[in-house]
Design a protein around this motif. Structure first.
Motif, mmCIF file in Angstrom:
data_model
loop_
_atom_site.group_PDB
_atom_site.id
_atom_site.type_symbol
_atom_site.label_atom_id
_atom_site.label_comp_id
_atom_site.label_asym_id
_atom_site.label_seq_id
_atom_site.Cartn_x
_atom_site.Cartn_y
_atom_site.Cartn_z
ATOM 1 N N GLN A 156 0.814 -1.217 0.000
ATOM 2 C CA GLN A 156 0.000 0.000 0.000
ATOM 3 C C GLN A 156 0.848 1.269 0.000
ATOM 4 O O GLN A 156 0.346 2.360 -0.277
ATOM 5 N N ASN A 157 2.134 1.136 0.299
ATOM 6 C CA ASN A 157 3.017 2.303 0.341
ATOM 7 C C ASN A 157 3.866 2.460 -0.918
ATOM 8 O O ASN A 157 4.664 3.398 -1.008
ATOM 9 N N ASN A 158 3.711 1.554 -1.871
ATOM 10 C CA ASN A 158 4.550 1.569 -3.065
ATOM 11 C C ASN A 158 3.708 1.273 -4.299
ATOM 12 O O ASN A 158 2.807 0.434 -4.255
ATOM 13 N N ASP A 159 4.010 1.948 -5.388
ATOM 14 C CA ASP A 159 3.285 1.750 -6.642
ATOM 15 C C ASP A 159 4.203 1.008 -7.607
ATOM 16 O O ASP A 159 5.091 1.605 -8.228
ATOM 17 N N LEU A 160 3.998 -0.308 -7.726
ATOM 18 C CA LEU A 160 4.863 -1.137 -8.564
ATOM 19 C C LEU A 160 4.812 -0.711 -10.024
ATOM 20 O O LEU A 160 5.828 -0.761 -10.731
ATOM 21 N N GLU A 161 3.657 -0.263 -10.481
ATOM 22 C CA GLU A 161 3.541 0.174 -11.873
ATOM 23 C C GLU A 161 4.431 1.386 -12.142
ATOM 24 O O GLU A 161 5.100 1.463 -13.182
ATOM 25 N N VAL A 162 4.452 2.326 -11.202
ATOM 26 C CA VAL A 162 5.312 3.505 -11.355
ATOM 27 C C VAL A 162 6.780 3.098 -11.295
ATOM 28 O O VAL A 162 7.611 3.566 -12.086
ATOM 29 N N ILE A 163 7.118 2.210 -10.363
ATOM 30 C CA ILE A 163 8.502 1.755 -10.225
ATOM 31 C C ILE A 163 8.953 1.034 -11.489
ATOM 32 O O ILE A 163 10.075 1.230 -11.969
ATOM 33 N N ASP A 164 8.083 0.204 -12.050
ATOM 34 C CA ASP A 164 8.391 -0.475 -13.317
ATOM 35 C C ASP A 164 8.683 0.536 -14.420
ATOM 36 O O ASP A 164 9.632 0.372 -15.203
ATOM 37 N N SER A 165 7.858 1.566 -14.493
ATOM 38 C CA SER A 165 8.032 2.587 -15.523
ATOM 39 C C SER A 165 9.348 3.333 -15.339
ATOM 40 O O SER A 165 10.056 3.625 -16.315
ATOM 41 N N MET A 166 9.695 3.645 -14.089
ATOM 42 C CA MET A 166 10.958 4.324 -13.806
ATOM 43 C C MET A 166 12.141 3.469 -14.245
ATOM 44 O O MET A 166 13.093 3.958 -14.868
ATOM 45 N N PHE A 167 12.084 2.182 -13.910
ATOM 46 C CA PHE A 167 13.184 1.283 -14.253
ATOM 47 C C PHE A 167 13.314 1.135 -15.768
ATOM 48 O O PHE A 167 14.417 1.181 -16.326
ATOM 49 N N SER A 168 12.185 0.986 -16.439
ATOM 50 C CA SER A 168 12.192 0.797 -17.887
ATOM 51 C C SER A 168 12.743 2.023 -18.614
ATOM 52 O O SER A 168 13.620 1.910 -19.481
#
Length: 625
Positions: A156-168
């Protein structure tokens, strides 16, 4: 050992300084209360001017001790009644020992740390990578929740979709690719050409080892409990590892069974293992003990590792068998002599044997010009020589130690988590950039902690021979320089750039808006103030910069910072618990808080323009007097 500890403890308790501390402190408080409370003007009397520092120091001692005690009790998992005898004993010991520590304070308002200003844009060493010296910084404040609900690592404290986009996006920028598959192919091809393996990408069947940082996940008494421990200490981020595994398995096509996630020096706790293994069950997860389901114990290979100070360690089989290594450091400060723990230090967790006896070498490596263990690691054929990619996890960073996550105040974070990911093929360059973020937020790390970056850029000859084959590391591992703070933090001009043989700094992510931001400069987050002066207690070997809370004793000037300095501001309002205290329409926008108060408060400041609030900042604090 027990006898030695008991003897040391009772020697401490017999010292007179602790007793005198309580006697003088108590007398000063009583004298202040009975004389000044009935007639406040008496606070200016010479006798009160002498008593006030002792009284405030004594109150500060009890404030910190009681606050920490209450916090600890709240975290006790069993019923308070059942543990009350133990709590009482511990409290008495803390009372005695802590008073001695406070009585031994060397100077009030000073510390052993010596501030220093790096010289910008003087690159040394040879940059490496497809685009030599390139470091990509991706930042997105939506990656995490500013106000945490539970532990930082919970979904609930992290947005995996955003993190994926940042990494990509970061990966594509690092390799100048138009898609993720092309980016990975560029990385593997560059690596294989450099290693003399031919011009080709990933070959099916090749193994990849991923080094994560689980340094805080251990207990000296029972490692079995460590697997079940849940806390807010900063270790490897499950979502960063999940994003990487998604790329390797779904985009590159690596079989899960050929991938190892490891830290052979620590247990791999359930809070990290469960969210990763649930998506990637066939990946190998290797830790120090193999003490829980799904985790294997690291096994020593027949290849030894030789540090330049003479310490010998065994490399694990999972590293020796790997064709590629991916290093995921965390942007953290390290408590040993105010250093840092980044890409080089992360590799300490590679060995089978304990690394405690490496600490003297690590400490001596924080003296400019001395050999540094990070270079043994980053220059070794089986470690730095196998590393395909460095991923700097800075979604949550620490500043005052290697455990406690911290809201950074510098631009562009402004009292939020750092919400960043760094990517590079150059270990010295990426560590230099993360180092500059830590130093700019300040006040640490110390100047000597950058020594390993200098050593990596220009290794001392005939010093580092981790293979013990008589062939010393002689070539530069990467490029080091410090950034120019006069340049925009989002600008490539922050560093010298590839054309000048420096760091090729690329920013990606949220577009910095031309908006007004107000922050509270004083009182600072989790600091102690006595009569408007910040206080750092030098106790034994450690400078304490972070208190359990923001504590203000006596009057204080509340100071603000407006960014940009040219922003249109009509006025700044100061509130305490929602009640307006002052409206200031002139720079530098501050307020002298002189009224007496006892208890916790929420200090709020707002910047307004054209009758609209353009920015707000808050600080929770405890104020006494």
């Amino acid at each position: 050992m027990v006898r030695i500890c008991k003897k040391h403890l009772f020697q401490k308790l017999k010292q007179k300084k602790g007793i005198l501390f309580h006697i003088i402190g108590l007398i000063s408080v009583v004298w202040f209360v009975i004389r000044v409370f009935p007639a406040p003007h008496r606070s200016q009397y010479p006798c009160q001017q002498l008593a006030i520092p002792f009284a405030l120091g004594y109150i500060a001692f009890w404030s910190v001790l009681v606050f920490g005690f209450i916090t600890w009790v709240k975290k006790v998992q069993t019923k308070t009644f059942a543990v009350s005898p133990s709590i009482l004993i511990v409290f008495i010991l803390l009372f005695s020992i802590s008073s001695i520590s406070f009585a031994n304070v060397s100077q009030l308002g000073t510390s052993q740390y010596q501030p220093w200003d790096p010289i910008p844009k003087q690159p040394i060493g040879v940059p490496t990578g497809i685009f030599p010296g390139r470091v990509v910084w991706t930042w997105n404040p939506d990656a995490t929740e500013k106000n945490l609900d539970g532990y930082w690592w919970e979904s609930q404290n992290n947005d995996l979709e955003v993190i994926d986009s940042m990494f990509s996006s970061g990966l594509q920028s690092l390799t100048n690719a138009s898609n993720d598959l092309e980016a990975w192919n560029n990385l593997f091809t560059y690596f294989n050409v450099k290693q003399g393996k031919g011009e080709h990408g990933y070959t099916p069947g090749e193994k990849i080892a991923i080094k994560v940082n689980l340094n805080n996940c251990w207990n000296t008494l029972s490692h079995i409990d460590d697997y079940k421990t849940r806390d807010n200490e900063r270790d490897a981020h499950p979502d960063v590892v999940n994003s990487l595994l998604h790329h390797l398995t779904d985009i590159v096509g690596v079989e899960q069974s050929l991938i190892t996630v490891y830290d052979t020096s620590r247990p791999m706790p359930n809070w990290f293992f469960d969210p990763v293994s649930s998506s990637y069950p066939d990946v190998k997860y290797i830790d120090a003990f193999g003490g829980a389901s799904g985790r294997l114990q690291g096994k020593a290979s027949n290849i030894s590792f030789y540090f330049s100070d003479g310490v010998i360690r065994s490399l694990p089989v999972c590293v020796v068998d790997a064709d590629y290594l991916i290093n995921i450091p965390i942007m953290k400060q390290h408590p040993i002599n105010h250093g840092v723990t980044l890409s080089g230090k992360n590799l300490f967790g590679t060995f089978i044997e304990p690394v405690m006896d490496l600490h003297p070498y690590h400490e001596s490596g924080q003296i400019m010009g001395n050999p540094a263990p990070q270079i043994d690691l980053l220059g070794a054929e089986e470690l730095g020589g196998k590393t395909l990619l460095y991923i700097g996890d800075a979604l949550y960073s620490t500043l005052n130690d290697h455990r406690t996550i911290y809201h950074f105040q510098m631009e562009p974070f402004f009292d939020d988590w750092t919400n960043s990911i760094f990517l590079s093929q150059d270990p010295i360059a990426i560590d230099s950039v993360m180092y500059d973020f830590l130093h700019t937020e300040g006040p640490i790390p110390i100047e000597g902690s950058q020594n390993y970056l200098h050593q990596g850029a220009q290794p001392d000859l005939e010093v580092y021979d981790p293979e013990n084959d008589g062939i010393f590391i002689s070539e530069s591992i990467g490029v080091h320089e410090h950034w120019d703070i006069s340049e925009s933090i989002f600008s490539s001009g922050r560093y010298s750039g590839y054309e000048n043989q420096g760091i090729d700094f690329i920013y990606l992510g949220a577009n910095p808006e031309e908006s007004t931001v107000i922050t509270i400069d004083q009182p600072a987050y989790h600091h102690l103030y006595v009569s408007n002066m910040p206080v750092n207690f030098s106790i034994r070997w450690k400078d304490y910069y972070l208190f359990p809370a923001t504590i203000v004793i006596g009057a204080i000037t509340v100071k603000t910072i407006i960014i940009p300095s040219t922003a249109n501001i009509d006025h700044v309002d100061f509130f305490v618990d929602g009640v307006l205290q002052k409206q200031d329409d002139e720079f530098p926008y501050d307020w002298n808080w002189t009224s007496m108060s006892f208890g916790s408060h929420i200090l709020t400041v707002t910047a307004s323009y054209d009758d609209e609030i353009t920015s707000t900042a808050e600080r929770a604090l405890i104020k006494l007097f």
